[in-house]
Design a protein around this motif. Structure first.
Motif, PDB file in Angstrom:
ATOM      1  N   LYS A  41       0.995  -1.642  -0.242  1.00 32.73           N
ATOM      2  CA  LYS A  41      -0.283   0.077  -0.268  1.00 32.73           C
ATOM      3  C   LYS A  41       0.778   1.416  -0.326  1.00 32.73           C
ATOM      4  CE  LYS A  41      -2.021  -1.378   3.876  1.00 32.73           C
ATOM      5  NZ  LYS A  41      -1.676  -2.255   4.137  1.00 32.73           N
ATOM      6  N   SER A  42       1.835   1.938   1.153  1.00 29.93           N
ATOM      7  CA  SER A  42       2.494   2.891   1.264  1.00 29.93           C
ATOM      8  C   SER A  42       2.950   2.671  -0.322  1.00 29.93           C
ATOM      9  CB  SER A  42       3.525   2.832   2.820  1.00 29.93           C
ATOM     10  OG  SER A  42       3.161   2.224   3.304  1.00 29.93           O
ATOM     11  N   MET A  43       4.342   1.282  -0.520  1.00 29.86           N
ATOM     12  CA  MET A  43       4.660   1.710  -1.795  1.00 29.86           C
ATOM     13  C   MET A  43       4.276   1.847  -2.991  1.00 29.86           C
ATOM     14  SD  MET A  43       8.502   1.636  -2.290  1.00 29.86           S
ATOM     15  CE  MET A  43       9.224   0.684  -1.911  1.00 29.86           C
ATOM     16  N   LEU A  46      -1.703   8.342   6.543  1.00 29.08           N
ATOM     17  CA  LEU A  46      -2.584   7.871   7.607  1.00 29.08           C
ATOM     18  C   LEU A  46      -2.189   6.547   8.471  1.00 29.08           C
ATOM     19  CD1 LEU A  46      -6.180   9.941   6.743  1.00 29.08           C
ATOM     20  CD2 LEU A  46      -4.931  10.326   7.954  1.00 29.08           C
ATOM     21  N   ASP A  47      -1.114   6.023   8.422  1.00 30.93           N
ATOM     22  CA  ASP A  47      -1.036   5.058   8.915  1.00 30.93           C
ATOM     23  C   ASP A  47      -0.387   4.725  10.571  1.00 30.93           C
ATOM     24  OD1 ASP A  47      -0.566   2.368  10.495  1.00 30.93           O
ATOM     25  OD2 ASP A  47       0.694   1.181   8.488  1.00 30.93           O
ATOM     26  N   PHE A  48      -1.097   5.736  11.148  1.00 29.44           N
ATOM     27  CA  PHE A  48      -0.557   6.223  12.428  1.00 29.44           C
ATOM     28  C   PHE A  48       0.528   6.104  13.422  1.00 29.44           C
ATOM     29  CE2 PHE A  48      -4.704   9.106  12.880  1.00 29.44           C
ATOM     30  CZ  PHE A  48      -3.598   9.711  11.878  1.00 29.44           C
ATOM     31  N   PRO A  67       3.657   4.956  10.358  1.00 29.00           N
ATOM     32  CA  PRO A  67       3.974   5.071   9.046  1.00 29.00           C
ATOM     33  C   PRO A  67       5.387   5.430   8.633  1.00 29.00           C
ATOM     34  CG  PRO A  67       4.118   6.735  11.332  1.00 29.00           C
ATOM     35  CD  PRO A  67       4.382   4.893  11.435  1.00 29.00           C
ATOM     36  N   SER A  68       5.181   4.721   6.907  1.00 25.88           N
ATOM     37  CA  SER A  68       6.114   4.866   6.179  1.00 25.88           C
ATOM     38  C   SER A  68       6.755   5.321   5.455  1.00 25.88           C
ATOM     39  CB  SER A  68       6.398   3.376   6.255  1.00 25.88           C
ATOM     40  OG  SER A  68       5.130   2.793   5.772  1.00 25.88           O
ATOM     41  N   THR A  69       6.095   6.615   4.579  1.00 20.01           N
ATOM     42  CA  THR A  69       5.739   7.098   3.052  1.00 20.01           C
ATOM     43  C   THR A  69       7.039   8.045   3.584  1.00 20.01           C
ATOM     44  OG1 THR A  69       4.786   8.539   4.097  1.00 20.01           O
ATOM     45  CG2 THR A  69       3.888   7.027   2.328  1.00 20.01           C
ATOM     46  N   ILE A  94      -4.336   9.182   0.066  1.00 20.76           N
ATOM     47  CA  ILE A  94      -4.334   8.797   1.311  1.00 20.76           C
ATOM     48  C   ILE A  94      -3.472   7.390   1.596  1.00 20.76           C
ATOM     49  CG2 ILE A  94      -5.285   7.824   2.994  1.00 20.76           C
ATOM     50  CD1 ILE A  94      -7.406   9.953   2.289  1.00 20.76           C
ATOM     51  N   ASP A  95      -2.187   7.212   2.229  1.00 21.01           N
ATOM     52  CA  ASP A  95      -1.805   5.806   2.383  1.00 21.01           C
ATOM     53  C   ASP A  95      -2.790   5.602   3.484  1.00 21.01           C
ATOM     54  OD1 ASP A  95      -0.300   3.312   2.031  1.00 21.01           O
ATOM     55  OD2 ASP A  95       1.348   4.461   3.604  1.00 21.01           O
ATOM     56  N   MET A  96      -3.419   4.430   4.054  1.00 20.51           N
ATOM     57  CA  MET A  96      -4.012   3.620   4.326  1.00 20.51           C
ATOM     58  C   MET A  96      -3.296   2.471   5.650  1.00 20.51           C
ATOM     59  SD  MET A  96      -6.849   5.269   4.404  1.00 20.51           S
ATOM     60  CE  MET A  96      -8.829   4.292   5.151  1.00 20.51           C
TER      61      MET A  96
HETATM   62 MG   LIG Z   1       2.364   0.678   5.089  1.00 19.32          MG
END
Ligand SMILES: [Mg+2]
Ligand SMILES: Nc1ncnc2c1ncn2[C@@H]1O[C@H](COP(=O)(O)OP(=O)(O)O)[C@@H](O)[C@H]1O
Ligand SMILES: [Zn+2]
Lengths: 244, 132
Positions: free
Chosen positions: A33-35, A56-58, A61-63, A130-132
Protein backbone atom coordinates in the motif's frame (compact mmCIF):
# COMPACT_ATOMS: atom_id res chain seq x y z
CA UNK A 1 -28.00 23.54 25.05
CA UNK A 2 -25.08 21.14 25.58
CA UNK A 3 -22.87 20.77 22.56
CA UNK A 4 -20.05 18.76 21.24
CA UNK A 5 -16.90 18.56 19.20
CA UNK A 6 -16.88 21.42 16.67
CA UNK A 7 -14.06 20.07 14.52
CA UNK A 8 -15.78 17.75 12.08
CA UNK A 9 -18.09 20.49 10.79
CA UNK A 10 -15.22 22.27 9.08
CA UNK A 11 -13.78 19.22 7.26
CA UNK A 12 -15.88 19.68 4.10
CA UNK A 13 -14.55 23.19 3.79
CA UNK A 14 -10.94 22.05 4.18
CA UNK A 15 -11.32 19.48 1.39
CA UNK A 16 -13.47 21.57 -0.90
CA UNK A 17 -10.79 22.42 -3.42
CA UNK A 18 -9.56 18.85 -3.78
CA UNK A 19 -10.97 17.11 -6.86
CA UNK A 20 -10.34 13.51 -5.92
CA UNK A 21 -9.42 11.77 -2.70
CA UNK A 22 -8.01 8.29 -3.29
CA UNK A 23 -7.39 5.95 -0.36
CA UNK A 24 -4.86 3.21 -1.13
CA UNK A 25 -6.15 0.45 1.06
CA UNK A 26 -6.11 -3.27 1.79
CA UNK A 27 -7.55 -5.62 4.34
CA UNK A 28 -4.00 -6.87 4.74
CA UNK A 29 -0.66 -5.41 5.81
CA UNK A 30 2.59 -5.74 3.89
CA UNK A 31 0.98 -5.92 0.46
CA UNK A 32 2.57 -2.70 -0.84
CA UNK A 33 0.00 0.00 0.00
CA UNK A 34 2.59 2.54 1.10
CA UNK A 35 4.88 1.86 -1.81
CA UNK A 36 2.04 2.11 -4.33
CA UNK A 37 0.50 5.21 -2.71
CA UNK A 38 3.85 7.01 -2.67
CA UNK A 39 5.00 6.13 -6.17
CA UNK A 40 1.54 6.77 -7.64
CA UNK A 41 1.50 10.21 -5.99
CA UNK A 42 5.04 11.00 -7.18
CA UNK A 43 4.25 9.98 -10.76
CA UNK A 44 1.14 12.14 -10.89
CA UNK A 45 3.01 15.10 -9.41
CA UNK A 46 5.81 14.74 -11.98
CA UNK A 47 3.20 14.73 -14.74
CA UNK A 48 2.15 18.20 -13.65
CA UNK A 49 -0.88 17.48 -11.49
CA UNK A 50 -1.32 19.10 -8.10
CA UNK A 51 -0.99 16.17 -5.74
CA UNK A 52 -1.06 15.64 -1.99
CA UNK A 53 0.13 12.61 -0.05
CA UNK A 54 -1.35 12.02 3.39
CA UNK A 55 0.05 9.21 5.53
CA UNK A 56 -2.72 7.92 7.75
CA UNK A 57 -1.01 4.79 8.98
CA UNK A 58 -0.49 6.36 12.39
CA UNK A 59 1.04 3.35 14.09
CA UNK A 60 3.37 2.45 11.22
CA UNK A 61 3.93 5.52 9.09
CA UNK A 62 6.36 4.70 6.29
CA UNK A 63 5.93 7.12 3.38
CA UNK A 64 8.64 9.38 4.86
CA UNK A 65 11.08 6.46 4.75
CA UNK A 66 10.09 5.50 1.21
CA UNK A 67 10.69 9.07 -0.02
CA UNK A 68 13.63 9.83 2.27
CA UNK A 69 11.78 12.87 3.56
CA UNK A 70 14.09 14.48 6.10
CA UNK A 71 14.05 18.00 7.48
CA UNK A 72 10.65 18.78 6.06
CA UNK A 73 8.17 20.40 8.39
CA UNK A 74 4.72 21.84 7.96
CA UNK A 75 4.14 25.55 8.37
CA UNK A 76 1.58 27.08 10.63
CA UNK A 77 -0.71 29.66 9.12
CA UNK A 78 -4.43 29.63 9.74
CA UNK A 79 -3.92 25.91 10.25
CA UNK A 80 -1.31 23.40 9.17
CA UNK A 81 0.21 23.97 5.74
CA UNK A 82 1.71 20.73 4.43
CA UNK A 83 5.27 21.22 3.13
CA UNK A 84 6.24 20.51 -0.45
CA UNK A 85 8.45 17.49 -0.86
CA UNK A 86 9.34 16.26 -4.36
CA UNK A 87 6.49 18.28 -5.86
CA UNK A 88 4.02 16.74 -3.41
CA UNK A 89 2.14 18.42 -0.61
CA UNK A 90 3.02 15.99 2.11
CA UNK A 91 1.67 15.31 5.59
CA UNK A 92 2.45 12.57 8.09
CA UNK A 93 1.97 12.21 11.82
CA UNK A 94 5.72 11.64 11.94
CA UNK A 95 6.09 15.43 11.77
CA UNK A 96 4.63 15.47 15.28
CA UNK A 97 5.39 12.07 16.78
CA UNK A 98 9.01 12.13 15.60
CA UNK A 99 9.18 8.44 14.63
CA UNK A 100 8.65 7.38 18.24
CA UNK A 101 6.28 4.50 18.92
CA UNK A 102 2.85 6.07 19.21
CA UNK A 103 0.44 3.55 20.75
CA UNK A 104 -3.03 4.76 19.88
CA UNK A 105 -6.37 3.24 20.79
CA UNK A 106 -9.36 3.53 18.46
CA UNK A 107 -10.66 6.70 20.05
CA UNK A 108 -7.21 8.32 19.80
CA UNK A 109 -6.93 7.33 16.16
CA UNK A 110 -10.28 8.97 15.43
CA UNK A 111 -9.33 12.09 17.35
CA UNK A 112 -5.97 12.47 15.63
CA UNK A 113 -7.60 11.94 12.25
CA UNK A 114 -10.35 14.49 12.89
CA UNK A 115 -7.77 16.97 14.20
CA UNK A 116 -5.60 16.68 11.08
CA UNK A 117 -8.55 16.82 8.70
CA UNK A 118 -9.98 19.90 10.37
CA UNK A 119 -6.84 22.01 10.62
CA UNK A 120 -4.87 21.07 7.50
CA UNK A 121 -5.07 23.56 4.66
CA UNK A 122 -4.39 21.47 1.54
CA UNK A 123 -5.55 24.21 -0.81
CA UNK A 124 -6.27 23.32 -4.41
CA UNK A 125 -5.36 19.78 -5.45
CA UNK A 126 -6.19 17.51 -8.35
CA UNK A 127 -5.68 14.41 -6.24
CA UNK A 128 -5.05 13.67 -2.58
CA UNK A 129 -3.59 10.18 -2.15
CA UNK A 130 -4.03 8.60 1.27
CA UNK A 131 -1.76 5.84 2.51
CA UNK A 132 -4.04 3.76 4.72
CA UNK A 133 -3.36 1.46 7.65
CA UNK A 134 -4.20 -2.19 6.98
CA UNK A 135 -7.64 -3.50 7.68
CA UNK A 136 -11.09 -2.04 8.00
CA UNK A 137 -10.73 -0.30 11.33
CA UNK A 138 -11.28 3.20 12.63
CA UNK A 139 -9.46 5.15 9.93
CA UNK A 140 -11.45 3.47 7.15
CA UNK A 141 -14.78 3.96 8.91
CA UNK A 142 -14.03 7.54 9.94
CA UNK A 143 -12.84 8.55 6.49
CA UNK A 144 -15.98 7.13 4.91
CA UNK A 145 -18.05 9.07 7.42
CA UNK A 146 -16.15 12.35 7.14
CA UNK A 147 -14.86 12.50 3.57
CA UNK A 148 -17.81 12.10 1.25
CA UNK A 149 -15.75 12.10 -1.94
CA UNK A 150 -13.41 9.31 -0.86
CA UNK A 151 -12.63 6.57 -3.39
CA UNK A 152 -10.83 3.33 -2.58
CA UNK A 153 -8.04 1.74 -4.54
CA UNK A 154 -7.62 -1.82 -3.28
CA UNK A 155 -4.28 -3.61 -3.11
CA UNK A 156 -3.72 -7.34 -2.70
CA UNK A 157 -0.92 -9.79 -3.34
CA UNK A 158 -1.42 -13.01 -5.27
CA UNK A 159 -1.86 -14.86 -1.97
CA UNK A 160 -5.26 -16.38 -1.30
CA UNK A 161 -4.85 -15.32 2.32
CA UNK A 162 -4.45 -11.66 1.41
CA UNK A 163 -7.21 -11.83 -1.16
CA UNK A 164 -9.57 -13.47 1.32
CA UNK A 165 -9.44 -10.45 3.65
CA UNK A 166 -9.57 -8.09 0.68
CA UNK A 167 -12.81 -9.69 -0.52
CA UNK A 168 -14.40 -8.98 2.85
CA UNK A 169 -13.23 -5.40 2.62
CA UNK A 170 -14.74 -5.02 -0.85
CA UNK A 171 -18.08 -6.30 0.45
CA UNK A 172 -17.99 -3.88 3.35
CA UNK A 173 -17.23 -0.95 1.04
CA UNK A 174 -20.18 -1.98 -1.12
CA UNK A 175 -22.47 -2.07 1.89
CA UNK A 176 -21.32 1.39 2.86
CA UNK A 177 -21.90 2.54 -0.73
CA UNK A 178 -18.37 3.80 -1.13
CA UNK A 179 -16.78 4.21 -4.52
CA UNK A 180 -14.10 1.61 -5.27
CA UNK A 181 -11.88 2.36 -8.26
CA UNK A 182 -10.53 -1.15 -8.68
CA UNK A 183 -7.99 -3.68 -7.52
CA UNK A 184 -4.25 -4.00 -8.06
CA UNK A 185 -2.44 -7.32 -7.67
CA UNK A 186 1.01 -6.49 -6.34
CA UNK A 187 4.29 -8.43 -6.09
CA UNK A 188 3.15 -10.86 -8.73
CA UNK A 189 5.52 -13.76 -9.36
CA UNK A 190 3.39 -16.14 -11.41
CA UNK A 191 1.08 -16.08 -14.39
CA UNK A 192 -1.99 -17.40 -12.61
CA UNK A 193 -5.16 -15.44 -13.34
CA UNK A 194 -7.18 -16.46 -10.27
CA UNK A 195 -7.17 -13.04 -8.59
CA UNK A 196 -8.16 -11.30 -11.81
CA UNK A 197 -11.01 -13.72 -12.45
CA UNK A 198 -12.32 -13.58 -8.91
CA UNK A 199 -12.11 -9.79 -8.87
CA UNK A 200 -14.10 -9.55 -12.05
CA UNK A 201 -16.64 -12.00 -10.62
CA UNK A 202 -17.13 -9.51 -7.79
CA UNK A 203 -17.90 -6.94 -10.44
CA UNK A 204 -14.85 -4.91 -9.46
CA UNK A 205 -12.43 -3.55 -11.99
CA UNK A 206 -9.11 -5.43 -12.14
CA UNK A 207 -6.60 -2.68 -12.85
CA UNK A 208 -3.66 -4.98 -13.44
CA UNK A 209 -0.74 -6.64 -11.78
CA UNK A 210 2.61 -5.29 -10.68
CA UNK A 211 5.47 -7.78 -10.73
CA UNK A 212 7.81 -8.33 -7.83
CA UNK A 213 10.71 -5.93 -8.34
CA UNK A 214 13.93 -7.01 -6.66
CA UNK A 215 15.54 -3.58 -7.18
CA UNK A 216 12.86 -1.78 -5.19
CA UNK A 217 14.47 -2.19 -1.77
CA UNK A 218 17.68 -0.44 -2.79
CA UNK A 219 15.69 2.51 -4.16
CA UNK A 220 13.95 3.23 -0.87
CA UNK A 221 14.76 6.71 0.41
CA UNK A 222 15.46 8.23 -3.00
CA UNK A 223 12.53 9.47 -5.07
CA UNK A 224 14.49 9.68 -8.32
CA UNK A 225 15.67 6.10 -7.99
CA UNK A 226 12.16 4.98 -7.14
CA UNK A 227 10.77 6.65 -10.22
CA UNK A 228 13.34 4.86 -12.37
CA UNK A 229 12.35 1.36 -11.19
CA UNK A 230 10.34 -1.15 -13.15
CA UNK A 231 7.84 -0.98 -10.27
CA UNK A 232 7.29 2.70 -11.04
CA UNK A 233 6.88 1.98 -14.77
CA UNK A 234 4.28 -0.64 -13.97
CA UNK A 235 2.39 1.72 -11.63
CA UNK A 236 2.42 4.33 -14.35
CA UNK A 237 1.03 1.79 -16.75
CA UNK A 238 -1.59 0.33 -14.39
CA UNK A 239 -2.86 3.48 -12.71
CA UNK A 240 -3.47 6.09 -15.35
CA UNK A 241 -5.29 8.77 -13.45
CA UNK A 242 -7.38 9.82 -16.43
CA UNK A 243 -8.72 6.34 -16.78
CA UNK A 244 -9.46 5.39 -13.21
CA UNK B 1 -2.00 30.77 14.19
CA UNK B 2 -3.33 27.23 13.94
CA UNK B 3 -5.91 28.53 16.45
CA UNK B 4 -7.52 30.27 13.48
CA UNK B 5 -8.47 26.88 11.97
CA UNK B 6 -9.99 25.81 15.28
CA UNK B 7 -11.90 29.09 15.59
CA UNK B 8 -13.24 28.57 12.10
CA UNK B 9 -14.37 25.07 13.08
CA UNK B 10 -16.28 26.52 16.04
CA UNK B 11 -17.93 29.14 13.83
CA UNK B 12 -18.87 26.54 11.20
CA UNK B 13 -20.32 24.19 13.82
CA UNK B 14 -22.25 27.04 15.45
CA UNK B 15 -23.63 28.14 12.06
CA UNK B 16 -24.93 24.64 11.42
CA UNK B 17 -26.60 24.56 14.83
CA UNK B 18 -28.09 28.01 14.21
CA UNK B 19 -29.69 26.76 11.00
CA UNK B 20 -31.09 23.72 12.75
CA UNK B 21 -32.42 25.73 15.69
CA UNK B 22 -33.58 28.58 13.43
CA UNK B 23 -31.52 31.17 15.30
CA UNK B 24 -31.33 34.62 13.75
CA UNK B 25 -28.43 35.79 15.79
CA UNK B 26 -25.91 34.24 18.12
CA UNK B 27 -25.40 36.13 21.33
CA UNK B 28 -22.94 34.00 23.21
CA UNK B 29 -20.61 31.13 22.60
CA UNK B 30 -18.80 29.34 25.38
CA UNK B 31 -15.80 27.35 24.29
CA UNK B 32 -13.84 25.02 26.52
CA UNK B 33 -10.17 24.43 25.86
CA UNK B 34 -8.28 21.54 27.38
CA UNK B 35 -4.85 22.13 28.85
CA UNK B 36 -3.32 19.28 26.82
CA UNK B 37 -3.65 21.12 23.51
CA UNK B 38 -2.27 24.40 24.89
CA UNK B 39 -4.53 26.52 22.73
CA UNK B 40 -3.50 30.16 23.00
CA UNK B 41 -6.47 32.01 24.44
CA UNK B 42 -5.53 35.42 23.07
CA UNK B 43 -4.96 34.14 19.55
CA UNK B 44 -8.23 32.23 19.68
CA UNK B 45 -10.15 35.36 20.73
CA UNK B 46 -8.34 37.34 18.05
CA UNK B 47 -9.38 34.74 15.45
CA UNK B 48 -12.98 34.79 16.66
CA UNK B 49 -13.07 38.55 16.30
CA UNK B 50 -11.77 38.29 12.75
CA UNK B 51 -14.52 35.84 11.91
CA UNK B 52 -17.31 38.01 13.36
CA UNK B 53 -19.92 38.61 10.72
CA UNK B 54 -23.52 37.81 9.80
CA UNK B 55 -24.97 35.64 12.59
CA UNK B 56 -21.95 36.40 14.72
CA UNK B 57 -21.90 40.21 14.42
CA UNK B 58 -22.56 40.72 18.11
CA UNK B 59 -21.46 37.42 19.56
CA UNK B 60 -19.61 37.40 22.84
CA UNK B 61 -17.06 34.64 23.05
CA UNK B 62 -16.14 33.12 26.39
CA UNK B 63 -13.27 30.74 26.86
CA UNK B 64 -13.14 28.33 29.76
CA UNK B 65 -9.92 26.48 30.47
CA UNK B 66 -10.13 22.86 31.53
CA UNK B 67 -7.48 20.78 33.26
CA UNK B 68 -6.38 17.68 31.39
CA UNK B 69 -6.85 14.48 33.30
CA UNK B 70 -5.04 11.34 32.23
CA UNK B 71 -5.66 7.82 33.48
CA UNK B 72 -3.36 4.84 33.04
CA UNK B 73 -5.08 1.85 31.49
CA UNK B 74 -2.56 -0.53 33.00
CA UNK B 75 -2.39 0.46 36.68
CA UNK B 76 -5.32 2.87 36.97
CA UNK B 77 -3.23 5.83 38.18
CA UNK B 78 -4.77 9.25 37.47
CA UNK B 79 -2.84 12.46 37.04
CA UNK B 80 -3.18 15.98 35.70
CA UNK B 81 -1.25 16.82 32.56
CA UNK B 82 1.34 19.52 33.05
CA UNK B 83 3.84 20.78 30.50
CA UNK B 84 6.70 21.41 32.96
CA UNK B 85 8.87 18.42 32.10
CA UNK B 86 8.37 18.55 28.36
CA UNK B 87 10.58 20.45 25.97
CA UNK B 88 9.24 23.14 23.68
CA UNK B 89 9.09 20.97 20.55
CA UNK B 90 7.13 18.27 22.33
CA UNK B 91 4.62 20.78 23.69
CA UNK B 92 4.31 22.19 20.18
CA UNK B 93 3.69 18.73 18.67
CA UNK B 94 1.01 17.96 21.25
CA UNK B 95 -0.51 21.35 20.49
CA UNK B 96 -1.09 20.31 16.88
CA UNK B 97 -2.20 16.72 17.50
CA UNK B 98 -2.87 16.02 21.19
CA UNK B 99 -2.79 12.25 20.62
CA UNK B 100 0.95 12.30 19.97
CA UNK B 101 1.14 12.74 23.76
CA UNK B 102 1.21 8.94 23.69
CA UNK B 103 4.65 9.14 22.10
CA UNK B 104 6.07 11.41 24.78
CA UNK B 105 4.20 10.96 28.06
CA UNK B 106 4.24 7.88 30.26
CA UNK B 107 2.21 6.94 33.32
CA UNK B 108 3.79 8.64 36.33
CA UNK B 109 3.44 5.45 38.36
CA UNK B 110 4.14 2.48 36.08
CA UNK B 111 5.65 4.07 32.97
CA UNK B 112 3.04 2.83 30.51
CA UNK B 113 2.18 4.93 27.45
CA UNK B 114 -1.25 3.27 27.38
CA UNK B 115 -3.26 5.96 29.12
CA UNK B 116 -6.59 7.55 28.44
CA UNK B 117 -7.17 11.26 28.04
CA UNK B 118 -10.29 11.36 30.17
CA UNK B 119 -10.79 15.09 30.21
CA UNK B 120 -9.46 18.31 28.73
CA UNK B 121 -8.14 17.12 25.39
CA UNK B 122 -8.79 19.94 22.96
CA UNK B 123 -11.43 22.42 21.95
CA UNK B 124 -15.06 21.94 22.86
CA UNK B 125 -18.19 23.91 22.07
CA UNK B 126 -19.75 24.07 25.51
CA UNK B 127 -22.73 26.28 24.96
CA UNK B 128 -24.30 28.57 22.40
CA UNK B 129 -27.04 31.10 23.09
CA UNK B 130 -28.98 32.81 20.39
CA UNK B 131 -32.26 34.50 19.53
CA UNK B 132 -34.91 33.07 17.23
MG1 LIG C 1 2.00 0.86 4.86
N1 LIG D 1 6.13 -4.91 -6.39
C1 LIG D 1 7.01 -5.03 -5.38
N2 LIG D 1 8.20 -5.66 -5.59
C2 LIG D 1 9.08 -5.81 -4.59
N3 LIG D 1 8.88 -5.37 -3.33
C3 LIG D 1 7.72 -4.74 -3.06
C4 LIG D 1 6.74 -4.53 -4.08
N4 LIG D 1 5.71 -3.85 -3.51
C5 LIG D 1 6.05 -3.64 -2.22
N5 LIG D 1 7.26 -4.17 -1.95
C6 LIG D 1 7.96 -4.19 -0.65
O1 LIG D 1 7.13 -4.88 0.28
C7 LIG D 1 7.24 -4.35 1.58
C8 LIG D 1 5.86 -3.94 2.08
O2 LIG D 1 5.39 -2.85 1.33
P1 LIG D 1 4.58 -1.66 1.98
O3 LIG D 1 4.30 -0.67 0.92
O4 LIG D 1 5.25 -1.17 3.21
O5 LIG D 1 3.25 -2.46 2.39
P2 LIG D 1 1.98 -1.97 3.24
O6 LIG D 1 1.97 -0.50 3.23
O7 LIG D 1 0.83 -2.60 2.53
O8 LIG D 1 2.15 -2.56 4.60
C9 LIG D 1 8.18 -3.18 1.46
O9 LIG D 1 9.46 -3.59 1.87
C10 LIG D 1 8.17 -2.82 -0.01
O10 LIG D 1 9.37 -2.26 -0.42
ZN1 LIG E 1 0.29 3.13 35.13
Amino acid sequence: MKLLDPRSSVIDKRLKRIRRVIAVSSGKGGVGKSMIATVFALIMAKSGLKVGLFDLDFTNPSTHLIMGAKNVLPKEEKGIIPPFFNDLKYLSLVFYSGDKATPLRGVDVSNALIELLSVTQWGKLDVLVIDMPPGIGDVVLDLIRLVKKIEFLIVTTSSQIAFHTVKKQIKLLRELKVKTIGLVENMKMNKIKTIQEETEKLDLRFLGDIPYDSTLEESIGDCDKLLATNFSKMINHTLLIKEI
Amino acid sequence: MHEWALAEAVITAASKIAVKEELKEIKEIIVKIGELQQVDEDILIFAFNQLKKDLFRNTLFYIVKAKSKLECRVCGFKWDFKTQNLDENTVESIHFVPEVAHAYIKCLRCGSPDFEIIEGRGIWLEEIRGVK
